[in-house]
Scaffold this motif. Structure first.
Motif, short mmCIF file in Angstrom:
data_model
loop_
_atom_site.label_atom_id
_atom_site.label_comp_id
_atom_site.label_asym_id
_atom_site.label_seq_id
_atom_site.Cartn_x
_atom_site.Cartn_y
_atom_site.Cartn_z
N GLY A 147 -5.73 -21.16 8.00
CA GLY A 147 -6.28 -20.39 6.88
C GLY A 147 -6.99 -19.15 7.39
N THR A 148 -7.43 -18.32 6.46
CA THR A 148 -8.05 -17.05 6.85
C THR A 148 -9.35 -17.24 7.63
OG1 THR A 148 -7.00 -15.91 5.02
CG2 THR A 148 -8.93 -14.86 5.95
N SER A 149 -10.16 -18.23 7.29
CA SER A 149 -11.38 -18.47 8.07
C SER A 149 -11.02 -18.80 9.51
CB SER A 149 -12.18 -19.64 7.50
OG SER A 149 -12.66 -19.33 6.24
N GLU A 150 -9.93 -19.54 9.67
CA GLU A 150 -9.48 -19.88 11.02
C GLU A 150 -8.90 -18.66 11.74
OE1 GLU A 150 -8.36 -24.58 10.84
OE2 GLU A 150 -7.11 -23.23 9.67
N ARG B 35 -12.47 -11.51 -0.83
CA ARG B 35 -12.40 -12.97 -0.80
C ARG B 35 -13.15 -13.61 -1.96
NH1 ARG B 35 -13.88 -14.49 5.12
NH2 ARG B 35 -13.48 -16.59 4.47
N SER B 91 -0.59 -21.74 3.37
CA SER B 91 -1.90 -21.89 4.00
C SER B 91 -2.94 -20.99 3.35
CB SER B 91 -1.78 -21.53 5.48
OG SER B 91 -1.38 -20.18 5.61
N ARG B 92 -2.59 -20.31 2.28
CA ARG B 92 -3.48 -19.30 1.70
C ARG B 92 -4.88 -19.88 1.43
NH1 ARG B 92 0.16 -18.86 -3.68
NH2 ARG B 92 1.63 -18.50 -2.00
N GLU B 93 -5.87 -19.21 1.97
CA GLU B 93 -7.24 -19.67 1.75
C GLU B 93 -7.73 -19.24 0.37
OE1 GLU B 93 -9.14 -19.89 5.38
OE2 GLU B 93 -11.16 -19.83 4.59
N TRP B 97 -10.76 -20.55 -2.18
CA TRP B 97 -11.65 -19.49 -2.70
C TRP B 97 -11.65 -19.53 -4.22
CZ3 TRP B 97 -9.20 -15.07 0.74
CH2 TRP B 97 -9.65 -15.22 2.06
N ILE B 115 -3.57 -28.33 5.67
CA ILE B 115 -4.18 -27.01 5.85
C ILE B 115 -5.18 -26.76 4.73
CG2 ILE B 115 -3.78 -24.52 6.07
CD1 ILE B 115 -0.99 -25.13 7.13
N ASN B 119 -9.15 -26.01 5.06
CA ASN B 119 -9.66 -24.76 4.48
C ASN B 119 -10.85 -25.00 3.54
OD1 ASN B 119 -7.94 -22.98 5.75
ND2 ASN B 119 -6.47 -22.89 4.07
N LYS B 122 -14.31 -24.96 5.09
CA LYS B 122 -14.78 -23.65 5.54
C LYS B 122 -15.32 -22.83 4.39
CE LYS B 122 -12.04 -23.80 9.56
NZ LYS B 122 -11.60 -25.16 9.49
#
Ligand code: SF4
Lengths: 468, 212
Positions: A147-150, B35, B91-93, B97, B115, B119, B122
């Motif tokens: 993911g983006t944080s990673e 984000r 895998s989109r965070e 969000w 994934i 995520n 985080k």
């Protein structure tokens, strides 16, 4: 002591530190970056005043938002353009080993350009803010999406906080019949284990049918590992792997090549190693596959009929089938070969390499798309693939068949650029996801191999490639 | 990241298996370079009759009124109850969000995609894996009891229903520590910078071709 699997070896050779609960700090060798999942990560670095730990681990290019025609006109959608320009600026500020900006001769889909530039090597850890990073496992690299944080974490620390997965072996023995491709093997596997079947596992693909696959085929297979729920798919490197890599730009040369190959030869599962789960398939029984629903596990051989929810005992599955059929506009018990298509898409990181285009061109040669088919898009995976295809005259075959020959990019795999399905349109697609709306809101996707897609374009409906 | 300690929250049931990230937040929103602000577009296709676009004002968009998120009794929900394989797909965070921005802090399901699961942590969202039987029970209770709430306590790793019944969930000590304290994982990792450098040196000596 029991032997080790390939996954164990890759994992253990990258542990920086391990906590008591098994959480590891894993060193990352290759970081692939594209425009969609990275802007917030670079922004995070900037806000914290951090640098990239090792910018030469980065290989980057825009792919999701780039148009596949009229490159001279640039990117018309301002939102897409901003995202691509943001990547340009971020790479300029933070650095990279290689960057292929929009319109660069070697630009393409990130999972195609990594291997073809020799930037994906056996024994590496490879990450990318994209789930289809599993593709690179075809080289015996431990590769998975993050993911983006990673992405930000890897940029800043060159490591990933991770816990080891369980080990699964998917063994496909025997010889596949004519017309059966890596895509069909992968879809048949997903049909068998389900989209969550591999969740929590790193999957190694083994067996004679896997060894027989070309590197392109192995990439297709590993690409789809994530659709079976597995974050990583692996194929042990062998002579085919080495032959593919030798001479590529970032592959080692001279003595380093010899040393590397010697090491890569140790990257295989020991004979006495144990897996947590083993799944076996008989290659000879795998037929060309077509998905009928809105999940890759909703797949059947082309000779089958659309399932009838009334025959499903499990209530959650039954309502899943009903919802899928409604979305897909399909009636239960319709033979798959009677389903007609409006559009065809040949491309994506699953099936846009030279071998895929050759296979599609072989079917299209000397034929024309059905009048009822509105559009057939052929989108090469990279600039290099495009040039190779043109050198072989494949572009002409496609154009003569009424197909459109485009510039490289993700295109209608997820329709972030202008290539998309309109509501209700049905598509035979060589991509990897048939989720609702994936190829455009209301669009209906059927996943197939490049051969089957080309044949559907010509027949106007799905057709068994073996009788085509 | 917002710390997560304890929550007594209204529950919203989403009775579908294999809810994928394209459904959670459709791809047109991935074009954003921000984000935040994804909450109004959570489950966009299921929630609205029209197609959402980034930066759109959602206050007057036509709603699909039978979708759970649009039902009055679930307004303000902070706990999302879901079925198997929640968060599969990309895998989109943007998915966590959007979930966090909407106001959910906890998701309870029998299983999650890998994934998506990692995520969540985080981004201050706690995904809880519960057995299929427990999830079934929660769905039943939620349907039967308007205003159904669950109490989620991260310290004791427990979820308690209004009747006082409870179950315990698993979480790694590392994730728990980060979530409880709202810690930035990068900062934590950089405390081991010397170890990373030492590893890098050894790794480069063993496989110099990785360091072109
Ligand atoms: S081709 Fe499709 S699956 Fe592959 S990276 Fe692009 S959008 Fe993702």
């Amino acid at each position: 002591m029991a032997g080790k699997t390939l996954y164990d070896k890759l994992w253990e050779s990258h542990i920086v530190r391990e906590e008591a609960d098994g959480t590891c700090l894993l060193y990352i060798d290759r970081h692939l970056v594209h425009e969609v999942t990275s802007p917030q990560a670079f922004e995070g670095l900037r806000l914290a005043g951090r640098q990239a730990w090792r910018s030469r681990s980065i290989v980057a290019n825009p792919d999701h938002n780039t148009p596949t025609d009229h490159w001279d006109e640039g990117i018309k959608d301002p939102v897409s353009r901003l995202q691509v320009e943001t990547l340009d600026a971020n790479i300029k500020d933070f650095g990279a080993l290689a960057y292929f900006p929009f319109k660069h001769a070697n630009q393409g889909i990130i999972h195609v350009i990594g291997p073809e530039n020799g930037a994906t090597l056996p024994g590496m850890t490879v990450v990318c803010g994209d789930s289809h990073t599993s593709t690179h496992g075809a080289f015996g690299a431990l590769a998975h999406g993050i993911g983006t944080s990673e992405v930000e974490h890897v940029l800043a620390t060159q490591t990933l906080v991770a816990k080891k997965s369980k080990r699964m072996l998917i063994k496909v023995e025997g010889k596949v019949g004519a017309g059966v491709t890596a895509k069909d093997i992968a879809l048949a596997i997903i049909g068998k284990i389900g989209t969550a079947g591999g969740t929590g596992y790193a999957v190694e693909f083994g067996g004679s049918a896997i060894r027989d696959l070309s590197m392109e085929g192995r990439m297709t297979l590993c690409n789809l590992a994530i659709e079976g729920g597995a974050r990583a798919g692996l194929v042990a490197p062998d002579e085919k792997t080495f032959a593919y890599l030798e001479g590529r730009q970032y592959a080692p040369k001279g003595q380093a090549w010899q040393d590397a190959v010697a090491y890569w030869k140790t990257l295989k599962t020991d004979a006495d190693a144990k897996f947590d789960a083993v799944v076996e398939l008989d290659a000879a029984k795998i037929e060309p596959q077509v998905t009928w629903g809105t999940s890759p596990e909703q797949v059947l051989p082309v000779g089958a009929k659309v399932p009838n929810p009334a025959k499903e005992q499990d209530p959650i599955r039954r309502s899943g089938i009903e919802r899928a059929l409604q979305y897909m506009g399909l009636k239960a018990d319709t033979p798959l070969s009677e389903i007609s298509v409006d559009k065809v898409f040949i491309g994506s990181c699953t099936n846009s390499r030279i071998e895929d285009l050759r296979a599609a061109a072989k079917v299209a040669k000397g034929r024309r798309k059905a009048a009822s088919v509105k559009q057939v898009l052929v989108v090469p995976g990279s600039g290099q693939v495009k040039r190779q295809a043109e050198a072989e005259g494949l572009d002409k075959v496609f154009i003569e068949a009424g197909f459109e020959w485009r510039e490289p990019g993700c295109s209608m795999c997820l329709a972030m650029n202008a290539d998309r399905l309109e509501p209700g349109e049905r598509c035979a697609s060589t991509s990897n996801r048939n989720f609702e709306g994936r190829q455009g809101a209301g669009g209906r996707t059927h996943l197939v191999s490049p051969e089957m897609a080309a044949a559907a374009a010509i027949a106007g409906h799905f057709i068994d490639i073996r009788s085509f | 990241m917002k710390p997560f300690t304890y929550l007594d929250g209204l529950v919203c049931p989403l009775d579908r298996a294999n809810v994928d990230t394209d459904a959670i937040i459709p791809k047109q929103f991935l074009k954003s370079i921000k984000r935040s602000g994804f909450g109004p577009f959570l489950f966009d296709e299921w929630r609205y009759k029209d197609v959402g676009q980034p930066d759109m004002d959602c206050t007057h968009r036509p709603l699909k009124t039978d979708f759970v998120l649009n039902q009055k009794r679930y307004q303000g929900a902070q706990v999302l109850l879901a079925r198997d394989n929640f968060g599969c797909g990309s895998s989109r965070e943007h998915a966590p969000w959007a979930i966090e921005d909407y106001g959910f802090r906890v998701i309870i399901a029998p299983s999650f995609a890998d994934i998506f699961f990692s995520n969540c942590f985080k981004n201050g969202v706690l995904p809880i894996v519960a057995s299929a039987e427990i999830v079934d029970q929660l769905f039943r209770e939620c349907a039967a009891q308007p205003g159904y709430r669950l109490r989620v306590d991260l310290e004791t790793q427990t979820v308690r229903n209004p009747a006082g019944e409870w179950f315990q969930f698993d979480i790694t000590p590392h994730r728990k520590h980060c979530l409880l304290n709202g810690l930035d994982e990068i900062g934590l990792t950089l405390r081991h910078a010397d170890e990373i450098k030492a590893f890098e040196k050894k790794h480069q000596a063993a496989q110099p071709w990785l360091f072109v």
